[in-house]
Design an enzyme around this catalytic site. Structure first.
Site, PDB file in Angstrom:
ATOM      1  N   HIS A 109       0.848  -1.190   0.000  1.00  0.00           N
ATOM      2  CA  HIS A 109       0.000   0.000   0.000  1.00  0.00           C
ATOM      3  C   HIS A 109       0.885   1.242   0.000  1.00  0.00           C
ATOM      4  O   HIS A 109       0.666   2.182   0.761  1.00  0.00           O
ATOM      5  CB  HIS A 109      -0.890  -0.007   1.244  1.00  0.00           C
ATOM      6  CG  HIS A 109      -2.144   0.784   1.095  1.00  0.00           C
ATOM      7  ND1 HIS A 109      -3.132   0.462   0.213  1.00  0.00           N
ATOM      8  CD2 HIS A 109      -2.586   1.905   1.730  1.00  0.00           C
ATOM      9  CE1 HIS A 109      -4.120   1.324   0.315  1.00  0.00           C
ATOM     10  NE2 HIS A 109      -3.821   2.217   1.222  1.00  0.00           N
ATOM     11  N   THR A 145      -2.601   2.504  -4.596  1.00  0.00           N
ATOM     12  CA  THR A 145      -2.851   2.946  -3.230  1.00  0.00           C
ATOM     13  C   THR A 145      -3.812   4.136  -3.175  1.00  0.00           C
ATOM     14  O   THR A 145      -3.559   5.168  -3.780  1.00  0.00           O
ATOM     15  CB  THR A 145      -1.517   3.352  -2.591  1.00  0.00           C
ATOM     16  OG1 THR A 145      -0.617   2.270  -2.717  1.00  0.00           O
ATOM     17  CG2 THR A 145      -1.685   3.718  -1.127  1.00  0.00           C
ATOM     18  N   GLU A 146      -4.904   3.976  -2.433  1.00  0.00           N
ATOM     19  CA  GLU A 146      -5.868   5.056  -2.187  1.00  0.00           C
ATOM     20  C   GLU A 146      -6.371   5.693  -3.486  1.00  0.00           C
ATOM     21  O   GLU A 146      -6.612   6.903  -3.551  1.00  0.00           O
ATOM     22  CB  GLU A 146      -5.255   6.135  -1.275  1.00  0.00           C
ATOM     23  CG  GLU A 146      -4.636   5.588   0.003  1.00  0.00           C
ATOM     24  CD  GLU A 146      -5.646   5.211   1.066  1.00  0.00           C
ATOM     25  OE1 GLU A 146      -6.734   5.799   1.068  1.00  0.00           O
ATOM     26  OE2 GLU A 146      -5.350   4.312   1.877  1.00  0.00           O
ATOM     27  N   LEU A 147      -6.503   4.874  -4.531  1.00  0.00           N
ATOM     28  CA  LEU A 147      -6.981   5.306  -5.852  1.00  0.00           C
ATOM     29  C   LEU A 147      -6.105   6.390  -6.486  1.00  0.00           C
ATOM     30  O   LEU A 147      -6.580   7.184  -7.296  1.00  0.00           O
ATOM     31  CB  LEU A 147      -8.435   5.786  -5.803  1.00  0.00           C
ATOM     32  CG  LEU A 147      -9.511   4.751  -5.451  1.00  0.00           C
ATOM     33  CD1 LEU A 147     -10.893   5.347  -5.725  1.00  0.00           C
ATOM     34  CD2 LEU A 147      -9.356   3.466  -6.248  1.00  0.00           C
ATOM     35  N   TRP A 299      -8.367   9.411  -3.735  1.00  0.00           N
ATOM     36  CA  TRP A 299      -9.738   9.528  -3.206  1.00  0.00           C
ATOM     37  C   TRP A 299      -9.770  10.175  -1.834  1.00  0.00           C
ATOM     38  O   TRP A 299     -10.790  10.197  -1.183  1.00  0.00           O
ATOM     39  CB  TRP A 299     -10.440   8.160  -3.209  1.00  0.00           C
ATOM     40  CG  TRP A 299     -10.027   7.159  -2.163  1.00  0.00           C
ATOM     41  CD1 TRP A 299      -9.030   7.274  -1.243  1.00  0.00           C
ATOM     42  CD2 TRP A 299     -10.622   5.878  -1.933  1.00  0.00           C
ATOM     43  NE1 TRP A 299      -8.956   6.148  -0.466  1.00  0.00           N
ATOM     44  CE2 TRP A 299      -9.926   5.262  -0.865  1.00  0.00           C
ATOM     45  CE3 TRP A 299     -11.680   5.173  -2.528  1.00  0.00           C
ATOM     46  CZ2 TRP A 299     -10.245   3.981  -0.392  1.00  0.00           C
ATOM     47  CZ3 TRP A 299     -11.992   3.914  -2.037  1.00  0.00           C
ATOM     48  CH2 TRP A 299     -11.277   3.326  -0.986  1.00  0.00           C
TER      49      TRP A 299
END
Lengths: 434, 429
Positions: A109, A145-147, A299
């Site tokens: 991530h 990771t996290e869009l 995001w």
């Protein structure tokens, strides 16, 4: 028929323990095993196990018509393997139904997609390998990771062989355009993009239990009526959220499980939506336009940019210090060091150093075990200092071994054959003498 | 000669230089056969409602002073006064500390020198009321315990000293370890300033810890020069036979140790660190301590991109301080304004070469230390580099410095103090 795509991000970081200056050079255990284990068990029991069970029941009930998609990080997989194998088994049961898709991503991530080094590619390969090992599934769609997404990241993802990618339907990128279509990367038009419908996603993920929200309480009737309100030409609604939404961010008492249990039925009876996984969406839909994204989006937070992880001095200094070690890492073969290297890259460490408390402070404080970003930074830098010392030593010792080894071999050779060919020995030191 | 002393802190709980100095001084006085009634404020907590309690030697938890300590206790009457006062406290901090708890108090006249106190036994609602309340207790003590001299350390106890003088009529000595100008720069708290000035005016002698502090007292407080005497601090002899804690790192360590506040000049240390690291990356810098400028320092380090070589160690206790010194190759005290500064002496005891600012009182007594202006970060960086790289000077400093410090004994300081007392007593009779 219009399509609806559920995607869940499943992630837990390896949190650092309080690592003092005095520990540098003396202690090399960086992670808080107690807290990590405790949190994992708590989340597993509140969220992973009951939600997996619920999804399994829904899949069985609707006989292949209900589908979901997961991206499970390598750090979470490592944690459930060592702390709670039952969770792994329940994910494997879901995988066996054939109605669940798994996405590729970076192993830990990490934010490596933002760095030019090949670390990004090698981490993605590691993660794909792990998914194949555990679920017998080969991902074809990618989620960073996290869009996080940009044109350049998309290009790199395409070159690794992925057909599609998930990202945020960020207003400042889309402008007047709707997220409810398939788009493509402007550098590599064959890479399709699925965009999060952040309004409908966040209605579930963030606002579900918010009593100050005008539309509280959220019922399936209400939600499906909103689905039916999207533009007549719109093709797909992407509902992307943290898996921990179920039972952890929204407690069971809020009714989130009942909502989810009733939602597929309501969709089948009151709308003309069908469930798809991202790879099906990419196959079945035609992209309508390119989405030009020169600067990375994500995001996170109101800004939908990278400022949750990078941008202030604490974060930028730590990030630069971390990746300055990459050339040495490439030479290192010590498995423990390489594992720590992965875990230290997890984006959460940088999230803890975020100083913008005002607009999204609540969310940030919820995920943070440090009392201030300053402490997070100090602790991380102490750990990194020790990690660097270890790395230097390991690489130095390796180099020393590499230097002494061929000499020994050439000596052995000398004894075996009267006149060894020096050239051959120098070129291929590891090759066995004929 | 019997001295009623209003002091601060006592082992094992010492938080800074003031407590260290008080403890060292009283030990020196015991050595010089002076009797001391030592009064300190201490938060008793709820279980103890008395205003004053006498603590006997067997109630103390320390044993490291063994026989020497026993001897010391013979000369000492140790009184604890129930009070929330702690050294270095500003009125704002006190409010923060006490805001949460409740107070019952009867209204007291604004001036802390007012004679009409109503004593309730409860803690005061703000720092000034607490200081007044403490002074009231002092009156009681001064009437109960016979003494020849009254001696008060720093402004929070000045009103107590003044009150004691009113009660017993004995000569008052106020000891200035730091003035409001040291703590706050030019933005002084006028109320604090006034308490300091009144204390100095009432006193028979003002004792300053350095010549520069003496000058401040004369210039800014308007005290007659002949009334102000300098008495430099010394250092308590540490236990020397403990094992040296080895630095586990390849990099040499440069240390800042103190409260991270305006007075201590931490930002100059950070800037000098940057300059050194630009030239020699194989050095680590450590800032130990806490204070209101801590966050700004962390930000500054990150901004200069030296976080991988600059560490924050937080507040260190006694044993950790020793450990820190043992690991250090250079100790820097860049204080903007330091009336004295005992910590460089402690570093030198651990054979660590020191760099001190010219704006510190300790620079008046040290020869074997590099002295720079606090703002001169180039000179500071230069000195750090030199001590790290040139064996000749660092070895010499470590050896000579150690010797120099060995000669700065509290016994000698107390001997001088006895003379100062005697001069006043002789003048009176």
């Amino acid at each position: 028929m219009k399509k609806i795509c559920f995607y869940f991000q499943v992630h837990q970081p390896y949190r650092l323990r309080t690592y003092r200056f005095f520990d540098i050079g003396k202690k090399h255990d960086y992670f808080d095993d107690y807290a990590n284990r405790k949190i994992l068990i708590k989340v597993a029991e509140k969220c992973y196990l009951p939600t997996n069970q619920l999804l399994l029941e829904l899949i069985q009930k609707h006989q292949g018509k209900f589908k979901v998609c997961f991206s499970i990080t390598g750090t979470l997989l490592d944690q459930i393997e060592s702390y709670y194998p039952e969770v792994l088994k329940s994910f494997q049961r879901l995988a066996a139904t054939g109605c669940v898709e798994f996405l590729a991503e970076t192993y830990s991530h990490s934010l490596s997609a933002l760095r030019p080094e090949k670390e990004f590619e090698s981490q993605v390969a590691l993660h794909t390998k792990k998914i194949k090992e555990l679920f017998g599934y080969e991902p074809t769609i990618f989620r960073d990771t996290e869009l996080i997404y940009s044109d350049l990241i998309g290009e790199r993802v395409f070159k690794m062989g992925y057909k599609g990618m998930l990202t945020e339907g960020a207003k400042h990128v889309l402008g007047w355009k709707s997220p409810n279509y398939l788009y493509y990367n402007t550098l590599e038009p064959k890479l399709k993009l699925l965009l999060k419908n952040f309004r409908l996603s966040d209605d579930i993920a963030f606002r579900f239990s918010q009593k100050s929200w005008g539309d509280w309480p959220l019922t399936t009737e209400k939600f499906v009526s909103w689905l039916n309100l999207i533009g007549p030409q719109d093709e797909i609604v992407n509902l992307f959220m943290d898996y921990e939404t179920f039972g952890e961010h929204q407690w069971a008492e809020t009714g989130i499980f009942d909502f989810m249990r009733a939602l597929p039925d309501r969709i089948f009876s009151n709308s003309n939506f069908e469930f798809v996984t991202p790879s099906q969406a990419v196959e079945q839909l035609q992209p309508v336009a390119g989405m030009s994204t020169p600067f990375p989006i994500s995001w996170a937070d109101e800004e939908r940019d990278l400022t949750a992880w990078l941008g202030n001095d604490l974060q930028d200094d730590a990030f630069a210090a971390l990746y300055s070690l990459k050339p040495m890492i490439d030479q290192c073969k010590d498995p423990q060091i390489l594992k720590d290297w992965l875990y230290l890259q997890t984006s959460d460490h940088f999230y803890y150093m975020c100083t913008k408390f005002f607009s999204d402070g609540d969310v940030h404080m919820y995920f943070n075990h440090y009392s201030s970003p300053y402490e997070a930074y100090i602790n991380y830098m102490n750990v990194l200092a020790d990690f660097k010392v270890r790395l230097e030593k390991a690489v130095g010792e390796q180099a020393l071994r590499a230097e002494t080894k061929p000499k020994k071999k050439s000596v052995a050779k000398k004894k075996a054959a009267a006149k060894p060919k020096k050239k051959a020995a120098a070129k291929k030191p590891a090759a066995k003498p004929k | 000669m019997k001295v009623l002393m209003f002091g601060w802190e006592f082992p094992p709980h010492i938080s800074g230089g003031l407590g260290t100095a008080c403890f060292g001084l009283t030990k020196g006085m015991a050595f010089n056969n002076m009797e001391v009634i030592f009064v300190v404020p201490k938060a008793f907590g709820d279980e103890d409602q008395r205003a004053v309690r006498i603590v006997s030697a067997d109630q103390q938890t320390i044993n490291l002073f063994d026989t020497q300590f026993q001897e010391y206790w013979k000369h000492l009457t140790y009184l604890e006064v129930s009070s929330l006062l702690v050294p270095y406290m500003s009125p704002e901090e006190f409010r923060r500390l006490t805001d949460a708890s409740e107070h019952d108090y009867t209204d007291i006249k604004e001036s802390v020198f007012a004679e009409k106190f109503t004593f309730t036994g409860a803690y005061g609602p703000d720092l000034f009321k607490e200081v007044s309340r403490y002074a009231l207790v002092a009156t009681k003590i001064a009437k109960e315990y016979t003494h020849d001299i009254i001696h008060a350390h720093d402004w929070l106890t000045f009103p107590a000293g003044v009150a004691a003088k009113h009660a017993s009529g004995k000569p008052l000595f106020v000891h200035v370890h730091a003035t409001e100008f040291d703590r706050s720069g030019e933005n002084i708290n006028p109320q604090v300033f006034e308490i300091e000035r009144q204390g100095m005016l009432f006193a028979d002698r003002v004792i300053a810890v350095s010549n520069r502090t003496r000058q401040v007292i004369i210039d800014k407080y308007g005290i007659a020069p002949e009334k102000v005497v300098t008495l430099h601090n010394a250092v308590t002899m540490g236990v020397t036979h403990t094992e040296r804690y080895a630095n586990p790192l390849d990099d040499k360590i440069v240390t800042f140790l103190g409260r991270i506040t305006f007075q201590k000049g931490p930002e100059y240390f950070v800037e000098a660190a940057k300059k050194v690291l630009d030239v020699d990356p194989n050095v680590r810098f450590v800032m130990a301590g806490t204070g209101d400028m801590w966050q700004r320092m962390v930000e500054m380090v990150a901004k200069l991109r030296i976080g991988h070589k600059f560490h924050f160690a937080g507040f260190l206790n006694g044993a950790e301080v020793k450990k820190m010194f043992d690991m250090s190759s250079v100790y820097v005290m860049p204080s903007v304004s330091e009336p004295f500064g005992i910590s460089p002496l402690e570093a030198m005891q651990s054979n660590v070469p020191v760099i001190i600012s010219r704006q510190s009182g300790v620079s008046e007594v040290l020869n074997h230390a590099i002295k720079v202006d606090f703002w001169d970060i180039d000179a500071m960086a230069d000195a750090i580099y030199a001590l790290l790289h040139y064996q000749g000077i660092s070895k010499m400093f470590a050896r000579m410095g150690h010797e120099e410090v060995e000669n700065l004994k509290w016994d000698n300081v107390a001997f001088k103090l006895k003379d100062i007392y005697q001069a006043v007593l002789d003048g009176r009779s």
